[in-house]
Scaffold this motif. Structure first.
Motif, PDB file in Angstrom:
ATOM      1  N   LEU A 125    -109.963  -8.193   7.620  1.00 16.42           N
ATOM      2  CA  LEU A 125    -111.198  -8.739   7.058  1.00 16.42           C
ATOM      3  C   LEU A 125    -112.426  -8.103   7.713  1.00 16.42           C
ATOM      4  O   LEU A 125    -113.368  -7.699   7.018  1.00 16.42           O
ATOM      5  N   ILE A 126    -112.409  -7.992   9.023  1.00 14.27           N
ATOM      6  CA  ILE A 126    -113.528  -7.378   9.743  1.00 14.27           C
ATOM      7  C   ILE A 126    -113.662  -5.908   9.358  1.00 14.27           C
ATOM      8  O   ILE A 126    -114.770  -5.433   9.068  1.00 14.27           O
ATOM      9  N   GLY A 157    -117.132  -2.049   3.518  1.00 12.52           N
ATOM     10  CA  GLY A 157    -117.962  -2.446   2.386  1.00 12.52           C
ATOM     11  C   GLY A 157    -119.445  -2.294   2.683  1.00 12.52           C
ATOM     12  O   GLY A 157    -120.214  -1.838   1.833  1.00 12.52           O
ATOM     13  N   LEU A 158    -119.840  -2.652   3.891  1.00 14.17           N
ATOM     14  CA  LEU A 158    -121.245  -2.509   4.295  1.00 14.17           C
ATOM     15  C   LEU A 158    -121.646  -1.035   4.324  1.00 14.17           C
ATOM     16  O   LEU A 158    -122.708  -0.669   3.815  1.00 14.17           O
ATOM     17  N   TYR A 190    -112.639  -4.273   6.653  1.00 11.56           N
ATOM     18  CA  TYR A 190    -113.068  -4.033   5.283  1.00 11.56           C
ATOM     19  C   TYR A 190    -114.467  -4.568   5.006  1.00 11.56           C
ATOM     20  O   TYR A 190    -115.142  -4.084   4.094  1.00 11.56           O
ATOM     21  N   ALA A 191    -114.956  -5.501   5.800  1.00  7.96           N
ATOM     22  CA  ALA A 191    -116.358  -5.898   5.708  1.00  7.96           C
ATOM     23  C   ALA A 191    -117.249  -4.748   6.181  1.00  7.96           C
ATOM     24  O   ALA A 191    -118.279  -4.447   5.559  1.00  7.96           O
TER      25      ALA A 191
END
Length: 107
Positions: free
Chosen positions: A50-51, A57-58, A53-54
């Motif tokens: 999750l971290i 994405g950013l 891919y965040a």
């Protein structure tokens, strides 16, 4: 070999992420991490995912300024979907699967 309950809880971490990206998996992981090494492994793996891919994405959102982000953002989204499904399947099969392209912050 993990028990059926452990495998189901580990898979549920990934499956719930489709409905609640953070809260559902966090609740399962916090409740079951002390009872099961297998659930703890997959909980940490999911939150590292999750971290990572965040961040991806950013970065792809920022790169939309130079137009390459318009190619990267859908690619990141597709990879996130594929690796979430793959993580759920591998967890249910009882495997200790590490998602590629993830940097390990939680160990």
């Amino acid at each position: 070999m993990p028990t059926k309950d452990e495998r189901m809880m580990a898979a549920l971490i990934y499956i719930l992420s489709f409905f609640t990206a953070f809260i559902g998996p966090l609740v399962i992981w916090l409740i079951k991490k002390d009872e099961s090494e297998f659930v703890d492994f997959h909980g940490k793996e999911y939150f590292n995912f999750l971290i990572s891919y965040a961040v991806y994405g950013l970065v792809s959102s920022i790169l939309m300024v130079v137009l390459i982000g318009f190619v990267l953002a859908p690619f990141v989204g597709i990879l996130a979907l594929i690796f979430t499904i793959l993580g759920a399947v591998k967890a249910y099969e009882g495997e200790h699967y590490q998602i590629p392209t993830v940097f390990r912050i939680l160990k």
